[in-house]
Motif scaffolding. Structure first.
Motif, PDB file in Angstrom:
ATOM      1  N   THR A  73      57.447 -10.725  60.602  1.00  8.60           N
ATOM      2  CA  THR A  73      56.411 -11.620  60.084  1.00  8.60           C
ATOM      3  C   THR A  73      56.528 -11.878  58.587  1.00  8.60           C
ATOM      4  O   THR A  73      55.941 -12.842  58.081  1.00  8.60           O
ATOM      5  N   THR A  74      57.265 -11.024  57.865  1.00  6.61           N
ATOM      6  CA  THR A  74      57.374 -11.207  56.416  1.00  6.61           C
ATOM      7  C   THR A  74      58.810 -11.358  55.932  1.00  6.61           C
ATOM      8  O   THR A  74      59.031 -11.831  54.819  1.00  6.61           O
ATOM      9  N   GLY A  75      59.774 -10.913  56.744  1.00  8.16           N
ATOM     10  CA  GLY A  75      61.164 -10.906  56.295  1.00  8.16           C
ATOM     11  C   GLY A  75      61.477  -9.742  55.371  1.00  8.16           C
ATOM     12  O   GLY A  75      62.592  -9.635  54.848  1.00  8.16           O
ATOM     13  N   LYS A  76      60.508  -8.842  55.168  1.00 10.47           N
ATOM     14  CA  LYS A  76      60.701  -7.674  54.320  1.00 10.47           C
ATOM     15  C   LYS A  76      60.766  -6.410  55.158  1.00 10.47           C
ATOM     16  O   LYS A  76      60.226  -6.360  56.271  1.00 10.47           O
ATOM     17  N   THR A  77      61.410  -5.379  54.625  1.00 17.49           N
ATOM     18  CA  THR A  77      61.379  -4.078  55.281  1.00 17.49           C
ATOM     19  C   THR A  77      60.022  -3.443  55.029  1.00 17.49           C
ATOM     20  O   THR A  77      59.272  -3.839  54.123  1.00 17.49           O
ATOM     21  N   VAL A  78      59.710  -2.415  55.796  1.00 11.31           N
ATOM     22  CA  VAL A  78      58.434  -1.733  55.617  1.00 11.31           C
ATOM     23  C   VAL A  78      58.364  -1.101  54.228  1.00 11.31           C
ATOM     24  O   VAL A  78      57.289  -1.067  53.603  1.00 11.31           O
ATOM     25  N   ARG A 138      44.344   1.266  78.204  1.00 10.17           N
ATOM     26  CA  ARG A 138      43.075   1.975  78.312  1.00 10.17           C
ATOM     27  C   ARG A 138      43.198   3.462  78.006  1.00 10.17           C
ATOM     28  O   ARG A 138      42.190   4.137  77.788  1.00 10.17           O
ATOM     29  N   THR A 139      44.427   3.991  78.021  1.00 11.15           N
ATOM     30  CA  THR A 139      44.645   5.427  77.890  1.00 11.15           C
ATOM     31  C   THR A 139      44.963   5.812  76.455  1.00 11.15           C
ATOM     32  O   THR A 139      45.920   5.310  75.870  1.00 11.15           O
ATOM     33  N   SER A 140      44.159   6.711  75.904  1.00 13.60           N
ATOM     34  CA  SER A 140      44.411   7.238  74.566  1.00 13.60           C
ATOM     35  C   SER A 140      45.520   8.280  74.656  1.00 13.60           C
ATOM     36  O   SER A 140      45.369   9.305  75.321  1.00 13.60           O
ATOM     37  N   ALA A 141      46.641   8.013  74.005  1.00 13.11           N
ATOM     38  CA  ALA A 141      47.784   8.926  74.030  1.00 13.11           C
ATOM     39  C   ALA A 141      48.508   8.820  72.691  1.00 13.11           C
ATOM     40  O   ALA A 141      49.105   7.790  72.380  1.00 13.11           O
ATOM     41  N   TYR A 142      48.447   9.858  71.920  1.00 15.39           N
ATOM     42  CA  TYR A 142      48.978   9.871  70.559  1.00 15.39           C
ATOM     43  C   TYR A 142      50.435   9.424  70.520  1.00 15.39           C
ATOM     44  O   TYR A 142      51.287   9.996  71.178  1.00 15.39           O
ATOM     45  N   HIS A 143      50.713   8.400  69.708  1.00 16.16           N
ATOM     46  CA  HIS A 143      52.074   7.877  69.542  1.00 16.16           C
ATOM     47  C   HIS A 143      52.678   8.517  68.291  1.00 16.16           C
ATOM     48  O   HIS A 143      52.537   8.006  67.182  1.00 16.16           O
ATOM     49  N   ALA A 144      53.355   9.643  68.467  1.00 19.91           N
ATOM     50  CA  ALA A 144      53.825  10.431  67.328  1.00 19.91           C
ATOM     51  C   ALA A 144      54.925   9.736  66.542  1.00 19.91           C
ATOM     52  O   ALA A 144      54.947   9.786  65.309  1.00 19.91           O
ATOM     53  N   ILE A 145      55.845   9.096  67.232  1.00 21.53           N
ATOM     54  CA  ILE A 145      57.007   8.488  66.580  1.00 21.53           C
ATOM     55  C   ILE A 145      57.089   6.985  66.830  1.00 21.53           C
ATOM     56  O   ILE A 145      57.394   6.196  65.936  1.00 21.53           O
ATOM     57  N   THR A 146      56.803   6.574  68.050  1.00 22.55           N
ATOM     58  CA  THR A 146      57.078   5.204  68.489  1.00 22.55           C
ATOM     59  C   THR A 146      56.337   4.139  67.702  1.00 22.55           C
ATOM     60  O   THR A 146      56.885   3.078  67.399  1.00 22.55           O
ATOM     61  N   GLY A 147      55.082   4.411  67.347  1.00 23.21           N
ATOM     62  CA  GLY A 147      54.290   3.399  66.663  1.00 23.21           C
ATOM     63  C   GLY A 147      54.914   2.944  65.359  1.00 23.21           C
ATOM     64  O   GLY A 147      54.883   1.754  65.018  1.00 23.21           O
ATOM     65  N   GLY A 148      55.501   3.871  64.628  1.00 22.57           N
ATOM     66  CA  GLY A 148      56.093   3.531  63.343  1.00 22.57           C
ATOM     67  C   GLY A 148      57.240   2.547  63.459  1.00 22.57           C
ATOM     68  O   GLY A 148      57.366   1.623  62.637  1.00 22.57           O
ATOM     69  N   PHE A 149      58.083   2.724  64.469  1.00 20.54           N
ATOM     70  CA  PHE A 149      59.192   1.790  64.667  1.00 20.54           C
ATOM     71  C   PHE A 149      58.679   0.385  64.973  1.00 20.54           C
ATOM     72  O   PHE A 149      59.213  -0.611  64.484  1.00 20.54           O
ATOM     73  N   LEU A 150      57.613   0.309  65.779  1.00 16.01           N
ATOM     74  CA  LEU A 150      57.073  -1.004  66.145  1.00 16.01           C
ATOM     75  C   LEU A 150      56.382  -1.674  64.966  1.00 16.01           C
ATOM     76  O   LEU A 150      56.498  -2.893  64.784  1.00 16.01           O
ATOM     77  N   LEU A 151      55.668  -0.892  64.148  1.00 15.87           N
ATOM     78  CA  LEU A 151      55.015  -1.472  62.975  1.00 15.87           C
ATOM     79  C   LEU A 151      56.050  -1.977  61.969  1.00 15.87           C
ATOM     80  O   LEU A 151      55.875  -3.041  61.364  1.00 15.87           O
ATOM     81  N   ASP A 152      57.112  -1.212  61.809  1.00 14.57           N
ATOM     82  CA  ASP A 152      58.204  -1.624  60.930  1.00 14.57           C
ATOM     83  C   ASP A 152      58.797  -2.952  61.416  1.00 14.57           C
ATOM     84  O   ASP A 152      58.995  -3.897  60.641  1.00 14.57           O
ATOM     85  N   GLU A 153      59.032  -3.051  62.722  1.00 13.11           N
ATOM     86  CA  GLU A 153      59.613  -4.268  63.294  1.00 13.11           C
ATOM     87  C   GLU A 153      58.657  -5.446  63.147  1.00 13.11           C
ATOM     88  O   GLU A 153      59.083  -6.575  62.855  1.00 13.11           O
TER      89      GLU A 153
END
Length: 431
Positions: free
Chosen positions: A210-215, A190-205
């Motif tokens: 799901t695809t077997g490819k790197t980002v 529920r809390t809006s808190a800018y994810h400066a670095i962490t989001g990118g690592f999770l999206l990459d993972e």
């Protein structure tokens, strides 16, 4: 007067500039369209460029590059300044419109669209828990956090923790493990808190699982190559590293409060970040949240494709509904717990505002992203413009603080609305 300017420049840690800056300007004369072909005036375009020059003359940015498209045509594609060094450097290198610049956090908007493409391809659903695909993310009560909440900066893991070792940024597996083990600030998202670095690592993972490819592979296949980009990649090849714009800290020293806020957001001391960004390690890394390199024209080209609802040069890059979903607000503007500023997000973009927002006056329908510290990339469908303002100076407090808003407001003022967004037909979604 000259002595006063020198004192002010020294106080603000400004970039030394020559008296005559004409030799520092590069203009894409071959591709800039006549303003009247885009429902603009020559005076309006000249005003935008004049405001760009005023921002450059503050000395806060060794290099500035700007690209503005209107009605799908380039009306401005120009750079000014130094790729490396300054007027006092014997080995200074003047930049060009083809100099790649780090987008920093503006990279997030492109990374977010890769995840929206995953949904378009049927590999995920944005309302699925992230832990369905990355089971270890469920630790410490994060099991119900959705992919949508991650894209909207509500995943509860905005930082990598206190006293982060910078080496963690370059160890993807260790970073993902640390994020998964973290206690969330809000396990319900529920809390809006800018994810400066962490989001990118999770999206990459998420893309890997799901695809077997790197980002990077996924980006190349679905966006970079179809859009015919020269750069537009996370990090640079060794061959291209010497061509990149060198980042420089300018402006006033950071006070304790601002310094601590930025450290909480970035996970590292701001000056440590500055030193890191010019290293081969950073330039060669893959950081989906913060180190895409591109020219201003390439960044504007991406947002033009978004404006055209997924089409580029007659080629379908993504479906119109994919773009539509990505730019719809996730909620009204509210105070962001990380940035300590009121922010309005979509699942992947920072949104404009009315009567004014981060992309100028009357920018309610605009969507894009900011990057450290004065990088601006956005599209405004109401004005039919796609804009990229890239730079290598990284001031927080400085003599740019009047000139930068003047440029942003000048763009919105000199590019008047051409669409009635409330009466706009949605026929374009039927593709």
């Amino acid at each position: 007067m000259r002595l006063l300017r020198k004192k002010l420049a020294s106080r603000f840690n400004a970039t030394p500039l020559p008296r005559d800056i004409e030799s520092l300007i590069d203009i894409d004369t071959a591709n800039e369209s006549a303003p009247e072909d885009t429902d603009l005036t020559q005076a309006g375009v000249d005003n935008i460029w004049a405001d760009t020059l005023k921002l450059f003359r503050t000395g806060m940015h060794p290099m500035l590059s700007i690209c503005v498209r209107r009605r799908g045509k380039i009306v401005l594609n120009r750079s000014i300044g130094y790729q490396r060094g300054d007027a006092h450097s014997e080995d200074a290198v003047v930049a060009s419109i083809n100099t790649p610049v780090c987008l920093f956090s503006a990279s997030k908007s492109i990374s977010a669209m890769l995840v929206h493409l995953l949904e378009e391809q049927g590999k995920i659903h944005l309302m699925d828990p992230l832990s369905y695909y990355i089971p270890e993310f469920a630790e410490n009560g994060k099991g119900y956090i959705t992919i949508y909440q991650l894209l909207a900066h509500r995943a509860g893991v905005p930082g990598l923790g206190e006293n982060v070792d910078s080496s963690l940024l370059f160890d993807r597996e260790a970073a993902v493990a640390a994020i998964c083990e973290a206690d969330p600030i809000d396990h319900l998202g529920r809390t809006s808190a800018y994810h400066a670095i962490t989001g990118g690592f999770l999206l990459d993972e998420l893309i890997r699982r799901t695809t077997g490819k790197t980002v990077s592979q996924f980006l190349n296949t679905h966006i970079r190559k179809p859009l015919d980009m020269r750069y537009f990649r996370y990090g640079l090849t060794k061959r291209d590293m010497p061509s990149a714009a060198e980042n420089r800290f300018t402006g006033l020293p950071l006070g304790n409060q601002i310094g601590e806020t930025l450290k909480n957001v970035l996970g590292l001391d701001y000056m440590e970040v500055m030193e890191l960004t010019n290293t081969d390690e950073f330039m060669g890394a893959v950081l989906p949240s913060g180190n895409m390199y591109a020219t201003a024209e390439e960044a504007s080209r991406f947002f033009q494709m978004m404006l055209d609802y997924g089409e580029y040069n007659g080629q379908r890059i993504m479906q119109p509904l994919t773009v539509h979903r990505a730019i719809q607000e996730a909620g009204k503007a509210e105070m962001d717990a990380s940035l300590k500023l009121p922010m309005r997000y979509s699942p992947g973009f920072m949104l404009g505002g009315s009567p004014a927002g981060i992309y100028g006056k009357g920018s309610h329908y605009a969507y894009g992203h900011l990057g450290l510290s004065n990088v601006f990339c956005w599209a405004d469908p109401e004005r039919d413009i796609s804009v990229a303002i890239l730079n290598s100076g990284k001031p927080v407090l400085g003599s740019h603080m009047l000139a930068l808003p003047r440029l942003l407001w000048g763009i919105s003022r000199n590019c008047p609305p051409v669409r009635d967004m409330q009466d706009q037909s949605l026929d374009f979604l039927a593709v």
